[in-house]
Motif scaffolding. Structure first.
Motif, PDB file in Angstrom:
ATOM      1  N   ALA A 463      42.387 -23.910 -18.754  1.00 51.68           N
ATOM      2  CA  ALA A 463      41.551 -24.619 -19.724  1.00 51.68           C
ATOM      3  C   ALA A 463      40.819 -25.754 -19.022  1.00 51.68           C
ATOM      4  N   GLN A 464      39.784 -26.279 -19.704  1.00 49.44           N
ATOM      5  CA  GLN A 464      39.019 -27.402 -19.153  1.00 49.44           C
ATOM      6  C   GLN A 464      39.216 -28.659 -19.982  1.00 49.44           C
ATOM      7  N   TRP A 465      38.575 -29.727 -19.514  1.00 45.07           N
ATOM      8  CA  TRP A 465      38.705 -31.063 -20.088  1.00 45.07           C
ATOM      9  C   TRP A 465      38.559 -31.128 -21.609  1.00 45.07           C
ATOM     10  N   ALA A 466      37.531 -30.461 -22.157  1.00 48.79           N
ATOM     11  CA  ALA A 466      37.290 -30.588 -23.592  1.00 48.79           C
ATOM     12  C   ALA A 466      38.179 -29.647 -24.390  1.00 48.79           C
ATOM     13  N   GLU A 467      39.049 -28.939 -23.687  1.00 50.03           N
ATOM     14  CA  GLU A 467      39.943 -27.982 -24.351  1.00 50.03           C
ATOM     15  C   GLU A 467      41.398 -28.429 -24.273  1.00 50.03           C
ATOM     16  N   GLU A 468      41.610 -29.678 -23.821  1.00 49.55           N
ATOM     17  CA  GLU A 468      42.999 -30.087 -23.587  1.00 49.55           C
ATOM     18  C   GLU A 468      43.215 -31.544 -23.967  1.00 49.55           C
ATOM     19  N   ASP A 469      44.469 -31.864 -24.265  1.00 53.04           N
ATOM     20  CA  ASP A 469      44.888 -33.240 -24.520  1.00 53.04           C
ATOM     21  C   ASP A 469      45.570 -33.806 -23.289  1.00 53.04           C
ATOM     22  N   GLY A 470      45.518 -35.115 -23.165  1.00 55.92           N
ATOM     23  CA  GLY A 470      46.206 -35.759 -22.052  1.00 55.92           C
ATOM     24  C   GLY A 470      45.707 -37.173 -21.866  1.00 55.92           C
ATOM     25  N   THR A 471      46.048 -37.733 -20.724  1.00 54.12           N
ATOM     26  CA  THR A 471      45.567 -39.072 -20.379  1.00 54.12           C
ATOM     27  C   THR A 471      45.013 -39.061 -18.960  1.00 54.12           C
ATOM     28  N   MET A 472      44.086 -39.951 -18.720  1.00 59.45           N
ATOM     29  CA  MET A 472      43.540 -40.200 -17.393  1.00 59.45           C
ATOM     30  C   MET A 472      43.642 -41.710 -17.157  1.00 59.45           C
ATOM     31  N   THR A 473      43.601 -42.127 -15.911  1.00 58.08           N
ATOM     32  CA  THR A 473      43.625 -43.556 -15.597  1.00 58.08           C
ATOM     33  C   THR A 473      42.383 -43.856 -14.779  1.00 58.08           C
ATOM     34  N   ASN A 474      41.512 -44.703 -15.313  1.00 59.05           N
ATOM     35  CA  ASN A 474      40.217 -44.871 -14.665  1.00 59.05           C
ATOM     36  C   ASN A 474      40.286 -45.855 -13.497  1.00 59.05           C
ATOM     37  N   LEU A 475      39.148 -46.141 -12.918  1.00 61.86           N
ATOM     38  CA  LEU A 475      39.111 -46.956 -11.699  1.00 61.86           C
ATOM     39  C   LEU A 475      39.618 -48.374 -11.897  1.00 61.86           C
ATOM     40  N   GLU A 476      39.725 -48.813 -13.157  1.00 67.35           N
ATOM     41  CA  GLU A 476      40.239 -50.163 -13.434  1.00 67.35           C
ATOM     42  C   GLU A 476      41.742 -50.173 -13.693  1.00 67.35           C
ATOM     43  N   GLY A 477      42.389 -48.989 -13.689  1.00 65.47           N
ATOM     44  CA  GLY A 477      43.800 -48.927 -14.088  1.00 65.47           C
ATOM     45  C   GLY A 477      43.967 -48.873 -15.591  1.00 65.47           C
ATOM     46  N   ARG A 478      42.889 -48.489 -16.289  1.00 68.68           N
ATOM     47  CA  ARG A 478      42.917 -48.373 -17.753  1.00 68.68           C
ATOM     48  C   ARG A 478      43.286 -46.931 -18.103  1.00 68.68           C
ATOM     49  N   VAL A 479      44.380 -46.767 -18.823  1.00 67.36           N
ATOM     50  CA  VAL A 479      44.840 -45.428 -19.209  1.00 67.36           C
ATOM     51  C   VAL A 479      44.142 -45.044 -20.501  1.00 67.36           C
ATOM     52  N   ILE A 480      43.493 -43.888 -20.505  1.00 61.30           N
ATOM     53  CA  ILE A 480      42.642 -43.477 -21.628  1.00 61.30           C
ATOM     54  C   ILE A 480      43.027 -42.069 -22.089  1.00 61.30           C
ATOM     55  N   ARG A 481      42.588 -41.733 -23.283  1.00 54.57           N
ATOM     56  CA  ARG A 481      42.945 -40.444 -23.866  1.00 54.57           C
ATOM     57  C   ARG A 481      41.859 -39.406 -23.653  1.00 54.57           C
ATOM     58  N   ARG A 482      42.236 -38.288 -23.082  1.00 56.15           N
ATOM     59  CA  ARG A 482      41.386 -37.094 -23.072  1.00 56.15           C
ATOM     60  C   ARG A 482      41.797 -36.266 -24.281  1.00 56.15           C
ATOM     61  N   ARG A 483      40.832 -35.849 -25.076  1.00 55.10           N
ATOM     62  CA  ARG A 483      41.190 -35.173 -26.326  1.00 55.10           C
ATOM     63  C   ARG A 483      40.497 -33.823 -26.429  1.00 55.10           C
ATOM     64  N   ALA A 484      41.262 -32.851 -26.918  1.00 51.81           N
ATOM     65  CA  ALA A 484      40.724 -31.499 -27.086  1.00 51.81           C
ATOM     66  C   ALA A 484      39.716 -31.474 -28.221  1.00 51.81           C
ATOM     67  N   ALA A 485      38.581 -30.822 -27.986  1.00 53.65           N
ATOM     68  CA  ALA A 485      37.555 -30.682 -29.019  1.00 53.65           C
ATOM     69  C   ALA A 485      37.399 -29.234 -29.451  1.00 53.65           C
ATOM     70  N   VAL A 486      37.625 -28.322 -28.542  1.00 55.63           N
ATOM     71  CA  VAL A 486      37.509 -26.888 -28.843  1.00 55.63           C
ATOM     72  C   VAL A 486      38.680 -26.153 -28.186  1.00 55.63           C
ATOM     73  N   ALA A 487      38.881 -24.928 -28.623  1.00 54.68           N
ATOM     74  CA  ALA A 487      39.931 -24.105 -28.027  1.00 54.68           C
ATOM     75  C   ALA A 487      39.425 -23.509 -26.719  1.00 54.68           C
ATOM     76  N   PRO A 488      40.312 -23.295 -25.746  1.00 57.99           N
ATOM     77  CA  PRO A 488      39.887 -22.613 -24.518  1.00 57.99           C
ATOM     78  C   PRO A 488      39.589 -21.154 -24.819  1.00 57.99           C
TER      79      PRO A 488
END
Ligand code: SF4
Length: 722
Positions: A463-488
């Motif tokens: 699956a790809q980014w827009a098909e999955e849930d999870g977290t990423m940590t950006n260049l500032e050390g800010r943990v953010i939510r990746r959220r699924a929008a469509v099914a893979p």
């Protein structure tokens, strides 16, 4: 995009761009074809026919409503006809479709036999800096618990490891920017060493004022065009520049004695080492004029707020750790780190380049940025995983060393590779491709047929980014939510599911949950008490607060946007100066190889290009590789724009058309690294501390291809004109 009639806009989904470490906030609008809604009320994610028709930036505090063209077009790859939608297994010379059970049974069976014949270390894993925190964590755990192999590393080693090592050496912790990006906007003087941010992450330029920005780069890049000072540094000499700037700082009385006394250790040795770096000597080595050196120091020292930033141009060298250390020494001498609106930071590159290096997919690491050779860390993490500390393997080799051992007598016989494309991105890539072919089993998990996947015995579609849930940590050390929008697409699976299925076949499936939120909660427990402590975070908090900065050790802790305001993360709370020595590039110019090659990115593409080369507008913008060279060098070679040249190093050769540019040094050529070929040339000489290869400079020979035809063409044109 789908041609079907569209209707029924479902819930807007707020998420983040799949590409670089800026992780721009974006909103996706999934739409379902008329009469095809099948979801049970949970929105488009349950609806296999929903497609994203609209991508828009949102007012996230990092990108503030902007995206670059990579972000605007990111959704195009979701519907690409090049998506992999079924597992593939090699039969003879070709990869043939199969079902998931067959593919997973085959992998588990082969792994079991290889481990029985050759031991646990005969199976290796290779991860990626674009994987979510949950996947990076699960991959590290899978290596140590399911496979019990020491052989795991990831492509972030090729990206951030020198800055990470220098940060830990000086500050006791590695967080790319130890302050929010908004602080950069308030700085009156910013020195950026080796970064082309206007092309790699354009929205960040809103934080960099022209009057503040000074850039050290061998090329006059689009970033330099937005700066007030360009230091045209010779490739591979940034370390000498940093030493020289420190020399001037001390000689001119700009060193902050109170700060040095109160907040640091080790200045005396660094001061002594800097005495040898007088400006004229630095000019001779770096090409940066003496007057510019003085101007940089004066502007940094007299600004109310000042920052020093480094990026890959200064870091991807066999002395990258020492180069970054020298810039940190300069920042400490000026009293910048920990001061409001000032400091040192590295601009992380890959999408999850920060989180990807925190949670265990590195060869020497356990979750929470703990060290694998630390007995207390082993005990803590083993308890979370429900295994004995003694069962955890020791640290293994770094990325290039691991790849270079594959298929050899003493090296791993099998490799499971996730979201990485080393055939394009590893140095001396022909050698690495050969090593991959020597394996008994190569499994590649990806969503398109990358150059590396094409060599695999088994390919697993993901699956790809827009098909999955999870977290990423950006260049500032800010943990953010990746959220699924469509099914893979039917047939593609998430890596957490793949690892669970393989673990089940290896007898430990219960230890590998598939729900991202469950993995994140476990990651929080495993990281508790470590430098990168996520214990107080949850999906609910991250969403409610639009990101949380680590460390965040408790559910009532607000997170830590700014580090080092009171103390550094060293045992005595002081930052450490470390004296470093200049050394030349690992491979300098000589009569056979008289030109420097440096590599980098272009605006339209990302990393190995496996994604962006398949997106039409991006591919149209820059459809192929090129060799950028100065008109003076072109005249010496008797080539013109568009002519093919052959670029040859001691390791290989590649042919590409010429792009003329007066913005590059005449002794240097530039090639983008988004296409297979350029890394056949690059030098795998490794930094002794970070194990970073010397990507950014090697010696090459540039020669015209088919000069006779080109000359004939030119003569024809002259004849027509006359
Ligand atoms: S590639 Fe980077 S800068 Fe461009 S939109 Fe995505 S996150 Fe933002």
């Amino acid at each position: 995009m789908s041609e079907a009639p569209l209707a029924e806009v479902t819930t807007r989904v707020d998420t983040h761009c799949p590409y670089c470490a800026l992780q721009c906030g974006m909103a996706l609008t999934p739409v379902t074809p008329v009469g095809r809604q099948v979801g049970g009320g949970a929105g488009a994610v349950n609806d296999v026919d929903a497609r994203i028709t609209h991508v828009a930036p949102r007012d996230f505090p990092v990108n503030r409503g902007r995206l670059c063209q990579k972000g605007w077009t990111a959704a195009e790859l979701l519907d690409s006809p090049e998506r992999l939608t079924t597992p593939l297994v090699r039969h003879g010379g070709s990869l043939r479709p199969t079902d998931w059970d067959t593919a997973l049974d085959l992998i588990a069976d082969r792994i079991t036999r290889i481990r029985a014949d050759h031991g646990n270390d005969a199976v290796a894993l290779f991860g990626g800096g674009g994987l979510t925190n949950e996947k990076a964590y699960a991959l590290g755990k899978f290596a140590r618990v399911a496979l019990r192999t020491r052989n795991i590393d990831y492509n972030g080693r090729f990206c951030m490891s020198s800055a990470a090592a220098a940060g830990i050496r000086a500050f006791g912790i590695d967080r790319g920017l130890p302050f929010p990006l908004a602080d950069v906007a308030s700085a009156d003087a910013v020195l950026l060493a080796g970064g082309n941010l206007a092309e790699t992450m354009p929205p960040i330029m809103q934080y960099l004022r022209r009057d503040a920005l000074m850039v050290a780069d061998p090329r006059r890049t689009p970033t330099v065009a937005q700066a007030s000072l360009h230091l045209p540094v010779t490739p591979g000499t940034d370390l000498a520049l940093a030493l020289g700037l420190l020399h001037i700082t001390i000689i001119e009385g700009y060193a902050d004695a109170d700060y040095i006394a109160a907040r640091t250790t080790g200045f005396a040795e660094v001061k002594a080492a800097a005495t040898a770096w007088w400006p004229e000597r630095v000019e001779r080595i770096t090409g940066v004029p003496v007057a510019q050196q003085y101007e940089v120091v004066e502007r940094l020292a007299t600004a109310n707020r000042a920052m020093i930033l480094t990026a890959r141009g200064a870091e991807q060298h066999s002395k990258g750790t020492d180069t970054v250390t020298a810039f940190i020494n300069l920042a400490l001498a000026l009293g910048l780190p920990g001061r409001a609106g000032s400091g040192y930071g590295t601009v992380t590159g890959q999408g999850n380049g920060q989180g990807g290096r925190e949670h265990g997919q590195k060869a020497d690491q356990l979750p929470g940025y703990r060290k694998l050779d630390d007995p207390a860390a082993r005990s803590h993490v083993a308890a979370v995983w429900g295994v004995s500390p003694e069962s955890l393997p020791p640290p293994g080799p770094s990325a290039y060393e691991l790849l270079d051992q594959l298929g050899t007598d003493a090296g791993p016989k099998a490799l499971l590779l996730f979201a990485s494309n080393p055939v394009v991105s590893a140095p001396r890539s022909s050698q690495i491709a050969s090593r991959l072919r020597d394996l008994d089993l190569l499994v590649v998990s990806d969503f398109v047929m990358s150059e590396t996947a094409a060599l695999a015995d088994v390919v697993l579609p993901t699956a790809q980014w827009a098909e999955e849930d999870g977290t990423m940590t950006n260049l500032e050390g800010r943990v953010i939510r990746r959220r699924a929008a469509v099914a893979p697409p039917a047939g593609a699976r998430d890596e957490l599911w793949i690892l669970h299925q393989l673990a089940a076949r290896l007898g430990c499936g219960a230890k590998f949950p598939v729900e991202p939120s469950a993995v994140f909660d476990e990651l929080g427990r495993a990281s508790a008490g470590g430098p990168a402590d996520y214990a107080g975070m949850s999906y609910q908090r991250i969403e409610a607060e639009d990101g949380l900065f680590w460390p965040c050790p408790a559910s009532d802790h607000p997170g830590t946007p700014r580090l080092f305001t009171e103390r550094f993360a060293t045992p005595d709370g002081r930052a450490r100066f470390t004296a470093v020595e200049f050394r030349p590039v690992a491979e300098d110019l000589d009569p056979d190889f008289p030109v420097y090659l440096t590599t980098g990115r272009v605006l339209a593409h990302y990393q190995s290009g496996a994604q962006t080369r398949r997106i039409r507008p991006l591919n149209d913008a820059v459809p192929a590789s090129f060799v950028e060279l100065h008109p003076d060098l072109a005249a010496r070679l008797d080539v013109d724009a568009g002519d093919l040249v052959r670029v040859t190093s001691r390791r290989g050769s590649v042919t590409a058309p010429v792009r003329l540019s007066a913005e590059i040094r005449p002794d240097t050529v530039f090639m983008p690294f988004h296409w297979e070929g350029v890394n056949r040339l690059t030098n795998p000489a490794l930094d002794p501390t970070s194990r970073m290869p010397e990507f950014k400079v090697c010696a090459v020979n540039v020669s015209p291809v088919l000069p006779a035809q080109r000359r004939a063409r030119r003569e024809d044109i002259h004849a027509e004109v006359s």
